[in-house]
Design a protein around this motif. Sequence first.
Motif, PDB file in Angstrom:
ATOM      1  N   TYR B  44      -7.646 -13.981   1.285  1.00  0.00           N
ATOM      2  CA  TYR B  44      -8.441 -13.282   2.298  1.00  0.00           C
ATOM      3  C   TYR B  44      -8.160 -11.788   2.381  1.00  0.00           C
ATOM      4  O   TYR B  44      -8.912 -11.049   3.006  1.00  0.00           O
ATOM      5  N   CYS B  45      -7.061 -11.333   1.792  1.00  0.00           N
ATOM      6  CA  CYS B  45      -6.733  -9.906   1.883  1.00  0.00           C
ATOM      7  C   CYS B  45      -7.211  -9.203   0.612  1.00  0.00           C
ATOM      8  O   CYS B  45      -6.716  -9.492  -0.473  1.00  0.00           O
ATOM      9  N   PRO B  46      -8.179  -8.310   0.730  1.00  0.00           N
ATOM     10  CA  PRO B  46      -8.605  -7.613  -0.480  1.00  0.00           C
ATOM     11  C   PRO B  46      -7.490  -6.685  -0.975  1.00  0.00           C
ATOM     12  O   PRO B  46      -6.794  -6.072  -0.157  1.00  0.00           O
ATOM     13  N   PRO B  47      -7.302  -6.585  -2.300  1.00  0.00           N
ATOM     14  CA  PRO B  47      -6.238  -5.711  -2.814  1.00  0.00           C
ATOM     15  C   PRO B  47      -6.382  -4.300  -2.267  1.00  0.00           C
ATOM     16  O   PRO B  47      -7.495  -3.781  -2.143  1.00  0.00           O
ATOM     17  N   GLY B  48      -5.261  -3.716  -1.887  1.00  0.00           N
ATOM     18  CA  GLY B  48      -5.286  -2.341  -1.399  1.00  0.00           C
ATOM     19  C   GLY B  48      -5.715  -2.203   0.049  1.00  0.00           C
ATOM     20  O   GLY B  48      -5.914  -1.093   0.540  1.00  0.00           O
ATOM     21  N   ALA B  49      -5.841  -3.304   0.766  1.00  0.00           N
ATOM     22  CA  ALA B  49      -6.311  -3.241   2.164  1.00  0.00           C
ATOM     23  C   ALA B  49      -5.361  -2.400   3.017  1.00  0.00           C
ATOM     24  O   ALA B  49      -4.148  -2.405   2.797  1.00  0.00           O
ATOM     25  N   ASP B  50      -5.932  -1.705   3.983  1.00  0.00           N
ATOM     26  CA  ASP B  50      -5.124  -0.973   4.956  1.00  0.00           C
ATOM     27  C   ASP B  50      -4.506  -2.007   5.899  1.00  0.00           C
ATOM     28  O   ASP B  50      -5.239  -2.767   6.547  1.00  0.00           O
ATOM     29  N   PRO B  51      -3.163  -2.027   6.001  1.00  0.00           N
ATOM     30  CA  PRO B  51      -2.535  -3.063   6.845  1.00  0.00           C
ATOM     31  C   PRO B  51      -3.020  -3.040   8.292  1.00  0.00           C
ATOM     32  O   PRO B  51      -3.033  -4.073   8.958  1.00  0.00           O
ATOM     33  N   LEU B  52      -3.416  -1.869   8.771  1.00  0.00           N
ATOM     34  CA  LEU B  52      -3.874  -1.788  10.159  1.00  0.00           C
ATOM     35  C   LEU B  52      -5.394  -1.633  10.253  1.00  0.00           C
ATOM     36  O   LEU B  52      -5.934  -1.255  11.288  1.00  0.00           O
ATOM     37  N   GLY B  53      -6.068  -1.968   9.169  1.00  0.00           N
ATOM     38  CA  GLY B  53      -7.530  -1.921   9.168  1.00  0.00           C
ATOM     39  C   GLY B  53      -8.111  -3.315   9.321  1.00  0.00           C
ATOM     40  O   GLY B  53      -7.384  -4.306   9.315  1.00  0.00           O
ATOM     41  N   PRO B  54      -9.426  -3.395   9.473  1.00  0.00           N
ATOM     42  CA  PRO B  54     -10.070  -4.690   9.735  1.00  0.00           C
ATOM     43  C   PRO B  54      -9.968  -5.674   8.576  1.00  0.00           C
ATOM     44  O   PRO B  54     -10.117  -6.883   8.774  1.00  0.00           O
ATOM     45  N   ILE B 539       3.086  -7.236  -6.406  1.00  0.00           N
ATOM     46  CA  ILE B 539       2.669  -6.562  -7.648  1.00  0.00           C
ATOM     47  C   ILE B 539       1.219  -6.105  -7.507  1.00  0.00           C
ATOM     48  O   ILE B 539       0.852  -4.983  -7.851  1.00  0.00           O
ATOM     49  N   ARG B 540       0.410  -6.987  -6.943  1.00  0.00           N
ATOM     50  CA  ARG B 540      -1.004  -6.655  -6.710  1.00  0.00           C
ATOM     51  C   ARG B 540      -1.132  -5.421  -5.823  1.00  0.00           C
ATOM     52  O   ARG B 540      -2.036  -4.618  -5.983  1.00  0.00           O
ATOM     53  N   GLU B 541      -0.216  -5.263  -4.895  1.00  0.00           N
ATOM     54  CA  GLU B 541      -0.265  -4.121  -3.963  1.00  0.00           C
ATOM     55  C   GLU B 541       0.511  -2.914  -4.483  1.00  0.00           C
ATOM     56  O   GLU B 541       0.806  -1.989  -3.721  1.00  0.00           O
ATOM     57  N   GLY B 542       0.880  -2.952  -5.749  1.00  0.00           N
ATOM     58  CA  GLY B 542       1.459  -1.751  -6.356  1.00  0.00           C
ATOM     59  C   GLY B 542       2.970  -1.715  -6.478  1.00  0.00           C
ATOM     60  O   GLY B 542       3.565  -0.666  -6.710  1.00  0.00           O
ATOM     61  N   TRP B 543       3.629  -2.858  -6.338  1.00  0.00           N
ATOM     62  CA  TRP B 543       5.088  -2.898  -6.453  1.00  0.00           C
ATOM     63  C   TRP B 543       5.536  -2.435  -7.832  1.00  0.00           C
ATOM     64  O   TRP B 543       4.894  -2.751  -8.839  1.00  0.00           O
ATOM     65  N   THR B 544       6.602  -1.659  -7.868  1.00  0.00           N
ATOM     66  CA  THR B 544       7.259  -1.369  -9.153  1.00  0.00           C
ATOM     67  C   THR B 544       8.753  -1.595  -8.997  1.00  0.00           C
ATOM     68  O   THR B 544       9.264  -1.713  -7.878  1.00  0.00           O
ATOM     69  N   HIS B 545       9.434  -1.617 -10.115  1.00  0.00           N
ATOM     70  CA  HIS B 545      10.873  -1.857 -10.146  1.00  0.00           C
ATOM     71  C   HIS B 545      11.638  -0.930  -9.188  1.00  0.00           C
ATOM     72  O   HIS B 545      12.642  -1.325  -8.598  1.00  0.00           O
ATOM     73  N   ALA B 607      -2.495 -16.022 -11.847  1.00  0.00           N
ATOM     74  CA  ALA B 607      -2.325 -15.210 -13.058  1.00  0.00           C
ATOM     75  C   ALA B 607      -3.630 -14.506 -13.409  1.00  0.00           C
ATOM     76  O   ALA B 607      -3.663 -13.300 -13.688  1.00  0.00           O
ATOM     77  N   ALA B 608      -4.720 -15.269 -13.372  1.00  0.00           N
ATOM     78  CA  ALA B 608      -6.018 -14.703 -13.753  1.00  0.00           C
ATOM     79  C   ALA B 608      -6.424 -13.589 -12.794  1.00  0.00           C
ATOM     80  O   ALA B 608      -6.883 -12.521 -13.219  1.00  0.00           O
ATOM     81  N   GLN B 609      -6.227 -13.812 -11.502  1.00  0.00           N
ATOM     82  CA  GLN B 609      -6.632 -12.791 -10.518  1.00  0.00           C
ATOM     83  C   GLN B 609      -5.755 -11.558 -10.596  1.00  0.00           C
ATOM     84  O   GLN B 609      -6.223 -10.439 -10.427  1.00  0.00           O
ATOM     85  N   LEU B 610      -4.477 -11.788 -10.889  1.00  0.00           N
ATOM     86  CA  LEU B 610      -3.559 -10.669 -11.006  1.00  0.00           C
ATOM     87  C   LEU B 610      -3.968  -9.791 -12.191  1.00  0.00           C
ATOM     88  O   LEU B 610      -3.946  -8.563 -12.122  1.00  0.00           O
ATOM     89  N   ARG B 611      -4.387 -10.454 -13.274  1.00  0.00           N
ATOM     90  CA  ARG B 611      -4.803  -9.696 -14.452  1.00  0.00           C
ATOM     91  C   ARG B 611      -6.066  -8.880 -14.148  1.00  0.00           C
ATOM     92  O   ARG B 611      -6.195  -7.748 -14.542  1.00  0.00           O
ATOM     93  N   GLU B 612      -6.975  -9.498 -13.419  1.00  0.00           N
ATOM     94  CA  GLU B 612      -8.210  -8.791 -13.038  1.00  0.00           C
ATOM     95  C   GLU B 612      -7.896  -7.499 -12.295  1.00  0.00           C
ATOM     96  O   GLU B 612      -8.467  -6.455 -12.575  1.00  0.00           O
TER      97      GLU B 612
END
Lengths: 157, 622
Positions: B44-54, B539-545, B607-612
Amino acid sequence: MAIAAITCNPALCTGCQVCEFACALAKAKSFDLEIARIRTARPEPDQAVSIACRLCPSPPCVASCPRDALSQDPAKGIILLNKARCSGCGWCIEACEFGAIAMDPSTKSVVICDLCPDLPKPRCLELCPQQALSLSSPAQTAGRNRDRAARRELASP
Amino acid sequence: MEPGFRLLVIDLGASSASTQVVPPSYVEHYLGGVGLVVRLLWDYCPPGADPLGPDNPLVFATGAMAGTLVPTSSKHAVAAKSPLTGFVGDSLSGGPWSLAFRRTGYSAIVVQGMAPTPTYVFIDDDTVHFRPATHLWGRGSYETEQLIRKELGDSAVRVSSIGPAGENKVRYACIGNDGTRQAGRTGLGAVMGSKRLKAIAVRGTRAVQVANHDRLVQVSIDLLKRGQGPATEKYRILGTVGNVLSLNRLGALPTNNFQRSTFPGAEAVSGEYLYQRYFRNTSACPACPIACQHNYRVTEGEYQGTRAQLDYESLFALGPLNGIASLPPILRAAQLCDELGLDTISTGVALAWAAECYQRGVLDEVDRGALHPAFGDYEALLRMLPRIATRSGLGDLLAEGVKRASASVGQGSEHWAMHAKGLELPGYEPRTLKTLALGLATGTRGGCHNRSAAYDVDMSGTVDRFRGEVGRGPLAAETEDLAATLDSLILCKFIRRCFDDLYAESARLFSLTTGLNSDAKELRRAGQRVVNLKKAFNIREGWTHQDDTLPPRLFSDPLPDGVGQGVSLGREELELMIADYYQARGWTAQGLIPEKKLRELGMGDIAAQLREVHDGHRRHNL
C-alpha cells in the motif's frame, strides 16, 4: 454451608480476562466472551476487578423479572433461570447493580453465574493466574478485611 | 476461524471503508502481526512516499492467535513508513484494544489518505463509522479514550489514539491505547496525526474461531501455568526496571547522553527501590499470566498524585540518561509522556542531546523562563515535555528527533546525537555490549533493542562482550529472526523462556489456531522472511550500506569509568561484524539482498517488485 459468591481481590487482579475465557470455555466451549458470566471491569488504566453474580440475599433481578423467569436457589444462592419464561427483555440486567447478568444473543435469554455445579470448583477460580478469585461468604470476606485492617493498625506507629 | 484474515481498508479522504481478505499466502509466509503489517505496507505504500503525506498508509494487525486463550497473544502491530527514519516503521502494543479489535472479526486495517478535518473511526463489529474529532483535538490520549467511551455510551469500547504529540507530528509520537499501552517507536503517532485521525475506537463482540479448539485450549492452559513459574519471574516481580542495577554493574547503563556507562545515582532509581517505595500493582494484557506492567503511585511530596507505569526503557531515558536520580519526577515524566503521546526513549534521548548541547555551549537559545535542558535538572525536563508535544520554542527543534535536530544545529552536535538510522538508541551501552552494537547498527527500524535482542548474546557469558569479532553475525541474526517470529505470531517475548522448544511449540500453537501446517523449520523461515521483507522495504526506500552505522561518539569516545573504562567501538570492529552479519544473512558484501535469496525464501513477488523499482531508478538516473 454458607452462601459463597465469586469474589475478586482488586489488589491482585491484573485485568487479564482469563476468568472470562475460562467461563466461555466452561459454558460454551468457545472464546465467546460476550456470554461470560464473569466480566472484568477496568475503571482506570491501572485498576481492574472481575465481577460475577453476588448471590444477593434479596436479589433485585428476581424481583424485577416481569415473567417470573428468575428464582433463587435457597441452598446455594445462585439465580436460576426458567428459559421457557424468559423473553430476553433485559430488565434483570438493568436491575443488577453489578453488571453480573449478560444476554446470550444466540438463545435470546440471559446468563448468570451458576458457580459451575458440575465442576469441583468454578472454572474461573481454577484458571485465574493471580489467585485473585475466591469463593467467599459475606462472613469470610468480612473476616479477611478485619485481618487486613488489624494488620494495618498494628503496623502503624 | 473465518476464511483467511479479514482486512479493513479505510480511505479517510473519502470517508469510505471496504472489506477485503488478506491473501492466504501472506499468512503462510509472514504469519500476522509485524510480518503482516509490513507485507501490507509493501503493497500500500508507494515507493518514495512522504512519511507525513497522504500516501503513507497506516497499517494495524493482530496475530493469528489474538482473541484466544493463548497466553500473550492479544497484542497488535502497527506499521507505516517512519517519519523518523524514512525506512520501515513498525511497533507493537498490547492491552485490551488488541483483543477487542480482533473480536470485530477483522485482523488488519489499512488507513489511507487524509481526513479533511479531525476525525475518529469507530469500528463496531462489521460497521465502520467516521465521526468528528474536533472536540478531541488537543486532548491527551487517555482523556480522549474516556470521552469517546462516554460519547458512544459503552465502557466495552476500546480506543487507540494519539495525544497532542501525534497531532503536531512530533516525529517520535506514539499511538496509545488503554491508557498505558503504546505502539511507541518510529513515530507512527505522527503518521496518524498527519492523517488527522485522532483515534480508532473498536467494539468487538464476536468469538474467534480456531481450527482445533480443544487442543489449543489444552496447550494454552498448560502455558498459562508455566507462565506463572520461574521462567517469567523477572517480569512478574520487579519487572524490567530490575535492569538498572545489573546494567550499572556491567558498565552498560547509558548515563548523561552516553557520556558514561555507570550512574552514581543508580541506587536511587533502582527497580528495587521503586518497588519498595512506589509500587502499587501490576496489569496484564488479555490472556497473559505475567502481568509485566508495573503501576506506581507517588503519594506524598511535590509529585503527589502521580500515577504511572514504568519499564526499564522509560526509566533509563527519563532518568540516568538525563542525569536524573530521583524517582518521583521520573514517574511524573513517564505519565506525561503517555498523556502527550511521546515515545519515552526518543524523548529522553532528544532531551539528553539538548542537555549536552547546552553543556558544550552549542545551543544558547532558551525557552520562556530561561528554560533549557541540563543534566540532573528534572524540572526543566518536565517543563520541556509539553513544549515538545506542542512544538513550541526549543520543543519544535527537539520534536524533529536528534538526527534532524543535530543536522540543523550542526557545530559538531552530530557527534552526540545518539541514534541509528534516525531512531534514538535504547538503554544499553553499545561499547560494552558489542553484539548489541551490531544489532543496533544493522536493525531495519533503526537503533532498537526489541527487533534485535543481540544483548542476549552479550549477557549469555559465552562471548567477550567488550570485543566485536567474527561469529557475532550469525548470533545477532538468530536473535533478530526469533524476535521477528514472535512479533509476527504474535507471542510476547516475555513468555519465550516458558517453552522447551520455542519454535516447535509455537509452530504448533499457530497450526492449531489456523489449521495451516507449520513446524519449527517453517517458522524459522517465516522469521527470516520478515527480516528480509523489512530490509527489502528499506532498500526500496533508498537504503545503502552507509546507513548501517552508529553515532560517532561510540567510535571516538572511550568510556571514562566502570568495568568498561577505556573501551570504545572500533570502526573496523563494527565493519567486521557487519560483514559477518551480511554473510550470515546471505546478503551481498554491500548488504543488498540477492534475488536468489528472496526466491529461496519464497519471496519471488518481492524480488520482482524490488527489481522494477531498481530499474525505474536507473532509468530515471539516465
